[in-house]
Scaffold this motif. Structure first.
Motif, PDB file in Angstrom:
ATOM      1  N   GLN A 100      -8.423  10.993-105.463  1.00  0.00           N
ATOM      2  CA  GLN A 100      -8.029   9.706-104.884  1.00  0.00           C
ATOM      3  C   GLN A 100      -7.555   8.750-105.978  1.00  0.00           C
ATOM      4  O   GLN A 100      -6.539   8.082-105.818  1.00  0.00           O
ATOM      5  CB  GLN A 100      -9.206   9.062-104.149  1.00  0.00           C
ATOM      6  CG  GLN A 100      -9.405   9.541-102.749  1.00  0.00           C
ATOM      7  CD  GLN A 100     -10.553   8.796-102.088  1.00  0.00           C
ATOM      8  OE1 GLN A 100     -11.536   8.457-102.737  1.00  0.00           O
ATOM      9  NE2 GLN A 100     -10.419   8.560-100.798  1.00  0.00           N
ATOM     10  N   ASP A 101      -8.322   8.683-107.070  1.00  0.00           N
ATOM     11  CA  ASP A 101      -7.932   7.812-108.184  1.00  0.00           C
ATOM     12  C   ASP A 101      -6.577   8.212-108.745  1.00  0.00           C
ATOM     13  O   ASP A 101      -5.742   7.358-109.045  1.00  0.00           O
ATOM     14  CB  ASP A 101      -8.985   7.857-109.297  1.00  0.00           C
ATOM     15  CG  ASP A 101     -10.280   7.167-108.919  1.00  0.00           C
ATOM     16  OD1 ASP A 101     -10.261   6.392-107.938  1.00  0.00           O
ATOM     17  OD2 ASP A 101     -11.292   7.402-109.604  1.00  0.00           O
ATOM     18  N   HIS A 102      -6.352   9.509-108.886  1.00  0.00           N
ATOM     19  CA  HIS A 102      -5.090   9.999-109.428  1.00  0.00           C
ATOM     20  C   HIS A 102      -3.932   9.622-108.507  1.00  0.00           C
ATOM     21  O   HIS A 102      -2.865   9.197-108.966  1.00  0.00           O
ATOM     22  CB  HIS A 102      -5.149  11.511-109.618  1.00  0.00           C
ATOM     23  CG  HIS A 102      -3.932  12.075-110.282  1.00  0.00           C
ATOM     24  ND1 HIS A 102      -2.798  12.398-109.565  1.00  0.00           N
ATOM     25  CD2 HIS A 102      -3.649  12.336-111.575  1.00  0.00           C
ATOM     26  CE1 HIS A 102      -1.883  12.854-110.386  1.00  0.00           C
ATOM     27  NE2 HIS A 102      -2.361  12.822-111.616  1.00  0.00           N
ATOM     28  N   VAL A 107       0.180   8.504-120.545  1.00  0.00           N
ATOM     29  CA  VAL A 107      -0.943   8.127-121.413  1.00  0.00           C
ATOM     30  C   VAL A 107      -1.865   7.142-120.692  1.00  0.00           C
ATOM     31  O   VAL A 107      -3.087   7.315-120.682  1.00  0.00           O
ATOM     32  CB  VAL A 107      -0.429   7.531-122.749  1.00  0.00           C
ATOM     33  CG1 VAL A 107      -1.561   6.914-123.540  1.00  0.00           C
ATOM     34  CG2 VAL A 107       0.271   8.610-123.568  1.00  0.00           C
ATOM     35  N   ALA A 108      -1.292   6.121-120.062  1.00  0.00           N
ATOM     36  CA  ALA A 108      -2.106   5.143-119.342  1.00  0.00           C
ATOM     37  C   ALA A 108      -2.842   5.796-118.180  1.00  0.00           C
ATOM     38  O   ALA A 108      -4.021   5.511-117.936  1.00  0.00           O
ATOM     39  CB  ALA A 108      -1.227   4.003-118.834  1.00  0.00           C
ATOM     40  N   LEU A 109      -2.176   6.670-117.477  1.00  0.00           N
ATOM     41  CA  LEU A 109      -2.806   7.377-116.363  1.00  0.00           C
ATOM     42  C   LEU A 109      -3.958   8.241-116.857  1.00  0.00           C
ATOM     43  O   LEU A 109      -5.037   8.256-116.249  1.00  0.00           O
ATOM     44  CB  LEU A 109      -1.761   8.234-115.644  1.00  0.00           C
ATOM     45  CG  LEU A 109      -2.141   8.869-114.324  1.00  0.00           C
ATOM     46  CD1 LEU A 109      -2.532   7.800-113.320  1.00  0.00           C
ATOM     47  CD2 LEU A 109      -0.990   9.686-113.788  1.00  0.00           C
ATOM     48  N   ILE A 169      -9.734   9.216-117.301  1.00  0.00           N
ATOM     49  CA  ILE A 169     -10.899   9.530-118.135  1.00  0.00           C
ATOM     50  C   ILE A 169     -11.948   8.438-117.993  1.00  0.00           C
ATOM     51  O   ILE A 169     -13.142   8.723-117.832  1.00  0.00           O
ATOM     52  CB  ILE A 169     -10.476   9.714-119.610  1.00  0.00           C
ATOM     53  CG1 ILE A 169      -9.689  11.009-119.752  1.00  0.00           C
ATOM     54  CG2 ILE A 169     -11.696   9.716-120.518  1.00  0.00           C
ATOM     55  CD1 ILE A 169      -9.028  11.187-121.106  1.00  0.00           C
ATOM     56  N   SER A 170     -11.526   7.183-118.024  1.00  0.00           N
ATOM     57  CA  SER A 170     -12.500   6.094-117.907  1.00  0.00           C
ATOM     58  C   SER A 170     -13.121   6.048-116.508  1.00  0.00           C
ATOM     59  O   SER A 170     -14.296   5.751-116.365  1.00  0.00           O
ATOM     60  CB  SER A 170     -11.879   4.755-118.254  1.00  0.00           C
ATOM     61  OG  SER A 170     -10.865   4.432-117.338  1.00  0.00           O
ATOM     62  N   SER A 171     -12.347   6.379-115.462  1.00  0.00           N
ATOM     63  CA  SER A 171     -12.926   6.396-114.119  1.00  0.00           C
ATOM     64  C   SER A 171     -13.881   7.565-113.956  1.00  0.00           C
ATOM     65  O   SER A 171     -14.881   7.462-113.250  1.00  0.00           O
ATOM     66  CB  SER A 171     -11.835   6.454-113.052  1.00  0.00           C
ATOM     67  OG  SER A 171     -11.180   7.695-113.053  1.00  0.00           O
ATOM     68  N   ALA A 172     -13.621   8.690-114.616  1.00  0.00           N
ATOM     69  CA  ALA A 172     -14.545   9.825-114.565  1.00  0.00           C
ATOM     70  C   ALA A 172     -15.833   9.493-115.298  1.00  0.00           C
ATOM     71  O   ALA A 172     -16.922   9.898-114.870  1.00  0.00           O
ATOM     72  CB  ALA A 172     -13.889  11.061-115.161  1.00  0.00           C
ATOM     73  N   GLU A 173     -15.734   8.758-116.395  1.00  0.00           N
ATOM     74  CA  GLU A 173     -16.932   8.368-117.138  1.00  0.00           C
ATOM     75  C   GLU A 173     -17.770   7.369-116.332  1.00  0.00           C
ATOM     76  O   GLU A 173     -18.989   7.412-116.360  1.00  0.00           O
ATOM     77  CB  GLU A 173     -16.552   7.757-118.492  1.00  0.00           C
ATOM     78  CG  GLU A 173     -16.018   8.756-119.483  1.00  0.00           C
ATOM     79  CD  GLU A 173     -15.539   8.112-120.760  1.00  0.00           C
ATOM     80  OE1 GLU A 173     -15.587   6.867-120.871  1.00  0.00           O
ATOM     81  OE2 GLU A 173     -15.111   8.861-121.653  1.00  0.00           O
TER      82      GLU A 173
END
Length: 116
Positions: free
Chosen positions: A6-8, A102-104, A109-113
């Motif tokens: 969903q985030d992607h 790169v921003a994506l 990565i930050s949303s997974a963390e």
């Protein structure tokens, strides 16, 4: 549906990537028309006898071989304008897409963390 998927999808919709061939052609056509119209505008103006026509634009002849403020030069300038605009448009689109990825990636990565 998975939270990461969903985030992607959301981030991909927000950060649309550029179509590189379309940007290349569009920037080339725009620069080509600009240089042709600038030259044509100078040629269509009335100038007193012995007065130089467009000395500032004529200085482009130092960088673009064959270009001069004449009708022939306007078409040569249009070709150079397309070439230079296309190169610039290509690099802008590639840079935009690179920063998009790169921003994506950083956001995913930050949303997974944060999800952990």
């Amino acid at each position: 549906m998975n939270r990461a998927v969903q985030d992607h999808e959301i981030l991909s919709a927000v950060f649309a990537k550029m179509d590189v061939p379309a940007m290349t052609v569009a920037a080339g056509v725009l620069c080509s028309l600009l240089l042709f119209m600038a030259t044509a505008t100078l040629l269509l103006q009335t100038v007193p006898e012995g007065y130089p026509v467009g000395p500032h634009l004529a200085a482009l002849g130092d960088y673009l071989p064959g270009y001069e403020v004449t009708w022939r030069g306007a078409f040569i300038g249009a070709l150079y304008g397309f070439l230079l605009g296309a190169i610039g448009g290509f690099f802008v689109a590639v840079y935009w897409n690179l920063t998009h990825y790169v921003a994506l990636g950083v956001m995913l990565i930050s949303s997974a963390e944060l999800a952990d």
